[in-house]
Design an enzyme around this catalytic site. Structure first.
Site, PDB file in Angstrom:
ATOM      1  CB  CYS A 108      41.398  48.746  50.387  1.00 52.54           C
ATOM      2  SG  CYS A 108      39.543  48.847  50.640  1.00 52.54           S
ATOM      3  CG  HIS A 242      42.099  46.761  46.635  1.00 49.26           C
ATOM      4  ND1 HIS A 242      41.885  45.853  47.638  1.00 49.26           N
ATOM      5  CD2 HIS A 242      41.101  47.676  46.686  1.00 49.26           C
ATOM      6  CE1 HIS A 242      40.617  46.072  48.105  1.00 49.26           C
ATOM      7  NE2 HIS A 242      40.220  47.096  47.515  1.00 49.26           N
ATOM      8  CG  ASN A 272      36.862  46.050  47.767  1.00 47.38           C
ATOM      9  OD1 ASN A 272      37.545  45.657  48.439  1.00 47.38           O
ATOM     10  ND2 ASN A 272      36.420  47.059  47.497  1.00 47.38           N
TER      11      ASN A 272
HETATM   12  N1  ACO Z   1      22.586  46.640  39.654  1.00 50.49           N
HETATM   13  C1  ACO Z   1      21.729  47.414  38.505  1.00 50.49           C
HETATM   14  N2  ACO Z   1      21.940  48.599  38.406  1.00 50.49           N
HETATM   15  C2  ACO Z   1      22.775  49.267  39.178  1.00 50.49           C
HETATM   16  C3  ACO Z   1      23.347  48.382  40.366  1.00 50.49           C
HETATM   17  C4  ACO Z   1      23.274  47.225  40.584  1.00 50.49           C
HETATM   18  N3  ACO Z   1      23.916  46.551  41.336  1.00 50.49           N
HETATM   19  N4  ACO Z   1      24.224  49.697  40.889  1.00 50.49           N
HETATM   20  C5  ACO Z   1      23.914  50.740  40.448  1.00 50.49           C
HETATM   21  N5  ACO Z   1      23.082  50.678  39.226  1.00 50.49           N
HETATM   22  C6  ACO Z   1      22.734  51.737  38.403  1.00 50.49           C
HETATM   23  C7  ACO Z   1      22.670  53.153  38.847  1.00 50.49           C
HETATM   24  O1  ACO Z   1      21.629  53.317  39.808  1.00 50.49           O
HETATM   25  C8  ACO Z   1      22.743  53.886  37.791  1.00 50.49           C
HETATM   26  O2  ACO Z   1      21.456  53.825  37.381  1.00 50.49           O
HETATM   27  P1  ACO Z   1      20.636  55.174  36.707  1.00 50.49           P
HETATM   28  O3  ACO Z   1      21.637  55.461  35.454  1.00 50.49           O
HETATM   29  O4  ACO Z   1      19.301  54.860  36.478  1.00 50.49           O
HETATM   30  O5  ACO Z   1      21.013  56.376  37.741  1.00 50.49           O
HETATM   31  C9  ACO Z   1      23.522  52.944  36.516  1.00 50.49           C
HETATM   32  O6  ACO Z   1      23.703  51.539  37.362  1.00 50.49           O
HETATM   33  C10 ACO Z   1      24.671  53.515  36.570  1.00 50.49           C
HETATM   34  O7  ACO Z   1      25.341  53.640  37.824  1.00 50.49           O
HETATM   35  P2  ACO Z   1      26.855  54.175  37.913  1.00 50.49           P
HETATM   36  O8  ACO Z   1      27.154  54.194  39.500  1.00 50.49           O
HETATM   37  O9  ACO Z   1      27.121  55.615  37.174  1.00 50.49           O
HETATM   38  O10 ACO Z   1      27.522  53.016  37.416  1.00 50.49           O
HETATM   39  P3  ACO Z   1      29.042  52.753  37.043  1.00 50.49           P
HETATM   40  O11 ACO Z   1      29.270  52.192  35.650  1.00 50.49           O
HETATM   41  O12 ACO Z   1      29.785  53.855  37.456  1.00 50.49           O
HETATM   42  O13 ACO Z   1      29.506  51.478  37.930  1.00 50.49           O
HETATM   43  C11 ACO Z   1      30.705  50.824  40.064  1.00 50.49           C
HETATM   44  C12 ACO Z   1      29.228  51.682  39.364  1.00 50.49           C
HETATM   45  C13 ACO Z   1      30.354  49.396  39.617  1.00 50.49           C
HETATM   46  C14 ACO Z   1      30.513  51.051  41.385  1.00 50.49           C
HETATM   47  C15 ACO Z   1      31.615  51.672  39.578  1.00 50.49           C
HETATM   48  O14 ACO Z   1      31.464  53.059  39.311  1.00 50.49           O
HETATM   49  C16 ACO Z   1      32.997  51.238  40.355  1.00 50.49           C
HETATM   50  O15 ACO Z   1      33.425  50.289  40.169  1.00 50.49           O
HETATM   51  N6  ACO Z   1      33.547  52.022  41.029  1.00 50.49           N
HETATM   52  C17 ACO Z   1      34.885  51.790  41.965  1.00 50.49           C
HETATM   53  C18 ACO Z   1      34.143  51.369  43.198  1.00 50.49           C
HETATM   54  C19 ACO Z   1      35.285  50.518  44.222  1.00 50.49           C
HETATM   55  O16 ACO Z   1      35.925  50.059  43.721  1.00 50.49           O
HETATM   56  N7  ACO Z   1      34.949  51.022  45.454  1.00 50.49           N
HETATM   57  C20 ACO Z   1      35.750  50.391  46.571  1.00 50.49           C
HETATM   58  C21 ACO Z   1      37.138  50.986  46.138  1.00 50.49           C
HETATM   59  S1  ACO Z   1      38.052  51.346  47.521  1.00 50.49           S
HETATM   60  C22 ACO Z   1      37.846  50.359  48.585  1.00 50.49           C
HETATM   61  O17 ACO Z   1      38.135  49.151  48.341  1.00 50.49           O
HETATM   62  C23 ACO Z   1      37.472  50.608  50.011  1.00 50.49           C
END
Ligand code: ACO
Length: 317
Positions: A108, A242, A272
């Protein structure tokens, strides 16, 4: 180096959170609250190379140049239908350009890595006009059965034309090998001699670790560049960050203590789109007439690797 033209294209198929609710155990509320994303455009009948070419043509037109004026093309891409030839070779042919080309993969952060390479070429006088095209289809890297990843990404292309100038004020690139938090492996052809175990799976992401690393590294890079250039956060017209997640964007803004109006975003509409996010957002600002000559802009991005890139430029148009 200075930027003299921008362009962007998004695929026609827009997928709302409500559409995802129909086949994933997810809700619009969860996606909106955790990511800020409401919809994303994903490739359906289009080919990435065509989106890339269209974005490039728009950038050329915006710069007042034609493909024949371009001395070098840098294409930032993580994945597309071809492993070889490079996507930039395909784009060159479709544009009718005749210059050499290269693909880079800095995930990215690719746009900023490409700007850095372009500046080097300009400084060595090896080129006068360089086209940067960032074209990405991360929707083809994720499993559409995995609600933790597929809701985050969209596809698209963003382009910029750069030429000689004094408008690049500072740039910083970093790589820190942290390869297990975000990766995607492609299956290779079998051979009669392979005797190791090979597992291929769609994009793997440890979201929370990516989140923390993204915020920390982006704030570090931006502060370093502001110090280096003796600029204060309020001297910057826009922080073009980003577009991975609205919460990441807001956290960076809060840590830097800058006004909401200075941090534009379109992640809510496109998700993204990897390295295409920065040039696509820049193109939006440019075409909406929000950029004035002399405005100072910060670009900052992070990606798989982990790679990070940031720079401060003055708007030249
Ligand atoms: N809908 C509903 N529930 C979901 C979803 C969804 N789409 N996705 C995950 N969950 C659930 C999980 O299964 C988990 O359930 P559990 O507690 O029963 O196990 C719960 O939600 C919490 O999951 P987490 O992964 O801990 O949630 P978090 O608050 O960390 O949010 C997220 C997840 C949005 C992915 C966050 O961690 C994030 O934004 N990270 C950065 C991701 C990113 O930017 N990636 C790309 C960057 S690099 C690049 O651009 C290539």
């Amino acid at each position: 180096m200075k930027i003299i033209g921008t362009g962007s294209v998004h695929p026609k198929c827009s997928v709302s959170n409500e559409m995802l609710e129909k086949f994933l155990e997810t809700t619009d509320e969860w996606i909106t609250e955790r990511t800020g994303i409401k919809e994303r455009c994903v490739i359906s009948s289009e080919k990435l190379e065509d989106l890339a070419t269209e974005a490039a043509n728009k950038a050329l037109e915006n710069a007042g140049l034609t493909a024949k004026d371009i001395d070098f093309i840098i294409c930032s891409n993580v994945v597309n239908e071809y492993v070889t030839p490079a996507l930039s070779c395909i784009i060159q042919g479709k544009l009718g350009a005749t210059c050499p080309t290269v693909d880079i993969n800095a995930a990215c952060a690719g746009f900023i890595f490409a700007l850095d390479m372009a500046e080097d070429k300009l400084q060595c006088k090896k080129a006068k006009n360089i086209l940067i095209v960032c074209a990405e289809e991360p929707s083809r890297m994720v499993s559409w059965k995995n609600r933790s990843t597929c809701v985050l990404f969209g596809d698209g292309a963003g382009a910029a034309v750069v030429t000689e100038g004094d408008e690049m004020k500072a740039i910083r690139l970093t790589t820190s090998s942290l390869t297990d938090v975000l990766y995607y492996q492609r299956a290779l052809e079998p051979t009669p001699y392979i005797d190791k175990e090979e597992n291929y799976e769609p994009l793997v992401m440890r979201g929370r670790e990516v989140f923390k690393h993204a915020v920390t590294s982006s704030c570090r890079d931006i502060r370093t560049l502001l110090n280096q250039t003796n600029l204060k956060p309020e001297d910057i017209k826009y922080y073009v960050l980003h577009q991975a997640n609205r919460r990441i964007i807001d956290s960076i803004r809060n840590f830097l203590g800058v006004d909401e109006a200075c941090v534009p975003h379109n992640v809510e509409r496109y998700g993204n789109i990897s390295s295409a996010a920065l040039p696509a957002l820049l193109d939006e600002l440019n075409r909406e007439g929000k950029l004035q000559k002399g405005d100072k802009l910060v670009f900052s991005a992070f990606g798989a690797g982990f790679t990070t890139g940031a720079c401060i430029i003055e708007w030249a148009k």
